[in-house]
Scaffold this motif. Structure first.
Motif, PDB file in Angstrom:
ATOM      1  N   ASN A 259      25.118  73.272   2.275  1.00 46.74           N
ATOM      2  CA  ASN A 259      25.627  72.248   3.191  1.00 46.74           C
ATOM      3  C   ASN A 259      26.707  71.336   2.599  1.00 46.74           C
ATOM      4  O   ASN A 259      26.695  71.031   1.416  1.00 46.74           O
ATOM      5  N   PHE A 294      25.782  77.262  10.827  1.00 50.59           N
ATOM      6  CA  PHE A 294      24.494  76.570  10.687  1.00 50.59           C
ATOM      7  C   PHE A 294      24.690  75.059  10.594  1.00 50.59           C
ATOM      8  O   PHE A 294      24.102  74.379   9.743  1.00 50.59           O
ATOM      9  N   SER A 296      25.909  72.540   9.239  1.00 45.87           N
ATOM     10  CA  SER A 296      26.463  71.701   8.170  1.00 45.87           C
ATOM     11  C   SER A 296      26.998  72.452   6.957  1.00 45.87           C
ATOM     12  O   SER A 296      27.335  71.837   5.951  1.00 45.87           O
TER      13      SER A 296
HETATM   14 MG    MG Z   1      22.996  75.020   5.746  1.00 49.73          MG
END
Ligand code: MG
Ligand code: F6P
Length: 477
Positions: A259, A294, A296
């Motif tokens: 992320n 997904f 982030s």
């Molecule tokens: Mg992720």
């Protein structure tokens, strides 16, 4: 896809599994968020139109395209709720639409091609690839990231932990001499691993409604917070990683990113520690996703922008007077990172200025395929060849873990090496994952059975437990 697997893939036909809840509740929320974001964009464009702040025809065309996307996404939401079949990904000229569609055909052959029957891993990847195709097919929204505003908002709220970590890194400077002893280095190495591990707790696809207090709690970075969390690490291969790590000299580490925002920040801190304070590593390669993924996950623009945001005095608007020293530490550290990017010590696996959906000829596209990583050698030979020459490949986060283990219903005590199947031993693998999906391997059987009995699947999915899994190289390079 599901033929000849040792265990079946997780899917929402199990109503107690997290994938059922995901299809029923989490995806609709995420999709609605994209619709809201596009409406917000349309609203801003209408204001520009009213003010005459731009060429009218272009503004109108943009609004028209955005509303058409909203329409597509609303249809998708409707079909998902009614368990309709997944439609083929449009041929949008970007990588892998054909592979997604080939897989979809084979799922149709097994009558597993609807939202509530398809394997979770496939369907979730498909969802983000489909959203990408809606944008990729437009003239004006190809470079638009529907999750950017959300990513930046959470990043802004992470400033307390960010400043605290910047000061910890600054203090390391004073310890530089003692770090030449392996014992001391090991202590810091372990702290860094755990920091990067828990940095994975703030992904935005799981935490759809996050308050500032929630963020701060999840990001507690001090030594005490780490110690308190230690008992939640259900598989801990730190000894094995350290033994591998200390044998390295001027090595190359690859980080398969997860992320953006705070987690990327912790990954950069970890990488900085490796190259600045240890003699073992002199290059770190970061692997992003090539389109918003997904919610982030880090894309090339996110990576490039992170440095600028961290240096921008206006970005963290709540920094208080007495945090000004920490701020200086942050600036010094981020400037060092920029230097590393310029000198090739920190490298993004694709061009920094890459645009979404660009064909990377195998180097990054595989990360947005729906396939388990044991297919890497056959499907992405170029990427596989590069990782084979790495001294350590760190896979961050939950989705990478799901793909490493294929998201199958492995018994939780299956050895990590067995769950990696054909990938095992290809290169040294370290997976740092907070548990946010049902699949778990490498945990002691008695522990897993006790947790299952105590809390059902909660320990597997609520992000409070974690796994540090390592497997060295066992084949010739
Ligand atoms: Mg992720
Ligand atoms: O929704 C599925 C999922 O993989 C969850 O398991 C997890 O919450 C999220 O998406 C991704 O997590 P991460 O950012 O850690 O890969």
């Amino acid at each position: 896809m599901t033929a000849q697997l040792p265990y079946p893939p997780l899917d929402p036909t199990d109503k107690n599994g997290f994938s059922y809840e995901t299809v029923l509740k989490r995806w609709p929320i995420i999709i609605t968020g994209v619709i809201d974001e596009l409406h917000q964009q349309c609203h801003n464009l209408s204001l520009e139109l009213q003010k005459g702040a731009g060429p009218r025809d272009i503004l109108e065309a943009k609004i028209k395209e955005a509303l058409a996307i909203v329409n597509e996404i609303s249809k998708l939401k409707y079909e998902m709720a009614r368990d309709r079949p997944l439609n083929p990904v449009p041929e949008d000229g970007e990588p892998y639409s054909d592979l997604y569609n080939k897989e979809l055909e084979s799922l149709a052959g097994e009558a597993k091609n609807t939202w509530f029957t398809a394997p979770w891993l496939y369907a979730e990847c498909y969802l983000y690839r489909l959203l990408r195709s809606y944008l990729a097919q437009t003239q004006h929204w190809k470079d638009f990231d529907p999750f950017l505003a959300q990513k930046i908002r959470t990043f802004k709220h992470s400033y307390n932990s960010i400043l605290q970590l910047a000061t910890s890194m600054h203090e390391l400077e004073a310890d530089k001499e003692i770090l030449v002893s392996d014992d001391k280095l090991e202590v810091f190495f372990r702290q860094m691993i755990q920091m990067s591990l828990w940095g994975n707790a703030t992904d935005l696809s799981l935490l759809t409604h996050l308050s500032v207090t929630d963020i701060e709690r999840l990001q507690a970075v001090g030594k005490e917070a780490q110690a308190a969390r230690h008992e939640f690490i259900l598989k801990d291969d730190q000894d094995a990683v350290w033994n591998h790590f200390k044998s390295l000299k001027k090595a190359r580490v690859d980080i398969i990113l997860d992320n953006s925002g705070f987690e990327l920040f912790t990954d950069l801190v970890f990488a900085d520690f490796l190259v600045t304070y240890t003699p073992h590593v002199d290059k770190v390669i970061f692997h992003p996703k090539m389109f918003p993924w997904f919610v982030s996950d880090v894309t090339p623009p996110d990576f490039a922008q992170s440095f600028e945001l961290l240096l921008d005095p206006a970005f963290f608007d709540s920094v208080s007077e007495d945090q000004s020293n920490n701020r200086q530490h942050l600036i010094a550290m981020v400037n060092r990172w920029k230097g590393y990017v310029e000198s090739g010590v920190f490298v993004l696996s694709v061009a920094l200025e890459s645009r979404f959906g660009e064909d990377t000829h195998d180097i990054a596209d595989f990360w947005t395929s729906p396939y388990p990583y044991w297919n890497m050698e056959s499907l992405a030979p170029e990427l596989f060849g590069r990782l084979k020459t790495s001294d350590l490949v760190i896979f961050k986060g939950d989705l990478n873990y799901r793909k490493l283990t294929g998201d199958l219903k492995w018994p939780a005590w299956t050895p990590f090496a067995e769950a990696l199947r054909g990938l095992a031993g290809s290169f040294p693998i370290l997976s740092l994952r907070t548990n946010k999906a049902d699949v778990v391997v490498g945990v002691d059987r008695a522990v897993a059975e006790e947790l299952d009995a105590k809390s059902g699947n909660k320990w597997r999915v609520d992000g409070s437990y974690a796994l540090i899994s390592f497997l060295g190289r066992t084949t010739d390079t």
